[in-house]
Write a protein that holds these residues in place. Structure first.
Motif, mmCIF file in Angstrom:
data_model
loop_
_atom_site.group_PDB
_atom_site.id
_atom_site.type_symbol
_atom_site.label_atom_id
_atom_site.label_comp_id
_atom_site.label_asym_id
_atom_site.label_seq_id
_atom_site.Cartn_x
_atom_site.Cartn_y
_atom_site.Cartn_z
ATOM 1 N N LEU A 1 0.685 9.756 -7.687
ATOM 2 C CA LEU A 1 -0.252 10.101 -6.611
ATOM 3 C C LEU A 1 0.359 9.892 -5.231
ATOM 4 O O LEU A 1 0.294 10.768 -4.371
ATOM 5 C CB LEU A 1 -1.532 9.261 -6.725
ATOM 6 N N VAL A 2 0.954 8.735 -5.020
ATOM 7 C CA VAL A 2 1.542 8.416 -3.711
ATOM 8 C C VAL A 2 2.644 9.415 -3.378
ATOM 9 O O VAL A 2 2.721 9.927 -2.259
ATOM 10 C CB VAL A 2 2.067 6.963 -3.686
ATOM 11 N N SER A 3 3.483 9.712 -4.353
ATOM 12 C CA SER A 3 4.570 10.667 -4.151
ATOM 13 C C SER A 3 4.026 12.054 -3.806
ATOM 14 O O SER A 3 4.512 12.724 -2.885
ATOM 15 C CB SER A 3 5.434 10.720 -5.409
ATOM 16 N N GLU A 4 3.020 12.473 -4.540
ATOM 17 C CA GLU A 4 2.408 13.789 -4.318
ATOM 18 C C GLU A 4 1.783 13.882 -2.930
ATOM 19 O O GLU A 4 1.948 14.874 -2.209
ATOM 20 C CB GLU A 4 1.352 14.045 -5.394
ATOM 21 N N LEU A 5 1.067 12.841 -2.517
ATOM 22 C CA LEU A 5 0.412 12.846 -1.208
ATOM 23 C C LEU A 5 1.431 12.807 -0.079
ATOM 24 O O LEU A 5 1.271 13.485 0.937
ATOM 25 C CB LEU A 5 -0.562 11.680 -1.097
ATOM 26 N N ALA A 6 2.474 12.032 -0.266
ATOM 27 C CA ALA A 6 3.518 11.965 0.765
ATOM 28 C C ALA A 6 4.215 13.316 0.892
ATOM 29 O O ALA A 6 4.468 13.793 2.011
ATOM 30 C CB ALA A 6 4.528 10.877 0.422
ATOM 31 N N GLU A 7 4.494 13.937 -0.240
ATOM 32 C CA GLU A 7 5.199 15.223 -0.227
ATOM 33 C C GLU A 7 4.336 16.341 0.355
ATOM 34 O O GLU A 7 4.788 17.107 1.198
ATOM 35 C CB GLU A 7 5.620 15.582 -1.656
ATOM 36 N N LEU B 1 1.355 11.738 4.238
ATOM 37 C CA LEU B 1 0.415 10.646 4.487
ATOM 38 C C LEU B 1 0.685 9.488 3.535
ATOM 39 O O LEU B 1 1.066 9.702 2.387
ATOM 40 C CB LEU B 1 -1.028 11.109 4.262
ATOM 41 N N SER B 2 0.444 8.291 4.007
ATOM 42 C CA SER B 2 0.537 7.116 3.150
ATOM 43 C C SER B 2 -0.689 7.059 2.238
ATOM 44 O O SER B 2 -1.705 7.714 2.487
ATOM 45 C CB SER B 2 0.588 5.842 4.000
ATOM 46 N N ARG B 3 -0.597 6.228 1.202
ATOM 47 C CA ARG B 3 -1.724 6.039 0.282
ATOM 48 C C ARG B 3 -2.955 5.559 1.038
ATOM 49 O O ARG B 3 -4.066 6.023 0.817
ATOM 50 C CB ARG B 3 -1.342 5.026 -0.804
ATOM 51 N N GLY B 4 -2.759 4.609 1.959
ATOM 52 C CA GLY B 4 -3.890 4.074 2.716
ATOM 53 C C GLY B 4 -4.580 5.133 3.549
ATOM 54 O O GLY B 4 -5.812 5.213 3.582
ATOM 55 N N ARG C 1 -3.236 5.861 13.517
ATOM 56 C CA ARG C 1 -2.418 7.011 13.102
ATOM 57 C C ARG C 1 -3.288 8.228 12.786
ATOM 58 O O ARG C 1 -2.954 9.356 13.140
ATOM 59 C CB ARG C 1 -1.562 6.653 11.892
ATOM 60 N N LEU C 2 -4.416 7.977 12.092
ATOM 61 C CA LEU C 2 -5.305 9.087 11.745
ATOM 62 C C LEU C 2 -5.931 9.708 12.995
ATOM 63 O O LEU C 2 -6.075 10.936 13.076
ATOM 64 C CB LEU C 2 -6.385 8.615 10.775
ATOM 65 N N CYS C 3 -6.291 8.880 13.964
ATOM 66 C CA CYS C 3 -6.843 9.388 15.223
ATOM 67 C C CYS C 3 -5.779 10.162 16.005
ATOM 68 O O CYS C 3 -6.054 11.258 16.524
ATOM 69 C CB CYS C 3 -7.400 8.251 16.076
ATOM 70 N N ALA C 4 -4.573 9.636 16.063
ATOM 71 C CA ALA C 4 -3.488 10.303 16.787
ATOM 72 C C ALA C 4 -3.148 11.655 16.158
ATOM 73 O O ALA C 4 -2.769 12.596 16.865
ATOM 74 C CB ALA C 4 -2.251 9.412 16.827
#
Length: 176
Positions: free
Chosen positions: A51-57, A61-64, A102-105
């Protein structure tokens, strides 16, 4: 290499050299219980790593960050108090503040102060944040179908979820 790891995992819960009872050797140590727990953690991390790899790719985005966006997508009015989000995502207040910044930026969320209680600050999805959160939810669903539903089936996945809920609820029990 994957086969070697799978063989090691199977060895963890195979009958122990102490007569097959899965316990023993060291007083107070339950090898069978430890083996089960290691399998739970290995299974979780196997899915989580994909999941983390897929989301980053796909989303950079980070998992958080992804977890916050998905939680906001399912929240009423696509917003939640920041303190509650930090608790539900199990982040420290400082760590959560960095994620929110980060999300706001990135234009995915915005902060809103509550009109009735100015101490209360919400994090809310923007239109772009809603689109991104939907896409993340679809990507997560694809991975979960392949990595959880395929091997466990819907009933097995439901039992797993109920088991994890019991552990979660025990952790949140009064006095803990």
């Amino acid at each position: 290499m994957e086969r070697e790891a799978r063989d090691r995992r199977r060895a963890v819960v195979s009958p122990a050299t102490d007569g097959g009872v899965g316990r023993g050797g060291d007083p107070g140590v339950d090898r069978e219980l430890l083996g089960w727990w290691m399998l739970v953690m290995e299974g979780f991390h196997a899915v989580q790593d994909v999941l983390v790899s897929e989301l980053a790719e796909r989303f950079n985005l980070s998992r958080g960050s992804a977890q916050v966006l998905v939680r906001l997508l399912t929240a009423p009015k696509h917003r939640m108090p920041m303190t509650r989000l930090a608790l539900e995502t199990r982040m420290s207040s400082g760590g959560f503040t960095k994620v929110a910044d980060r999300l706001c930026a990135a234009g995915l969320t915005r902060r809103l102060t509550c009109a009735e209680d100015r101490r209360l600050v919400y994090l809310e999805l923007t239109d772009q944040g809603r689109e991104t959160a939907r896409a993340i939810s679809q990507a997560v669903t694809e991975v979960l179908r392949a990595r959880v539903l395929a091997p466990l089936g819907r009933d097995g996945a439901g039992r797993l979820a109920e088991t994890m809920r019991a552990l979660h609820d025990a952790d949140d029990a009064p006095g803990k």
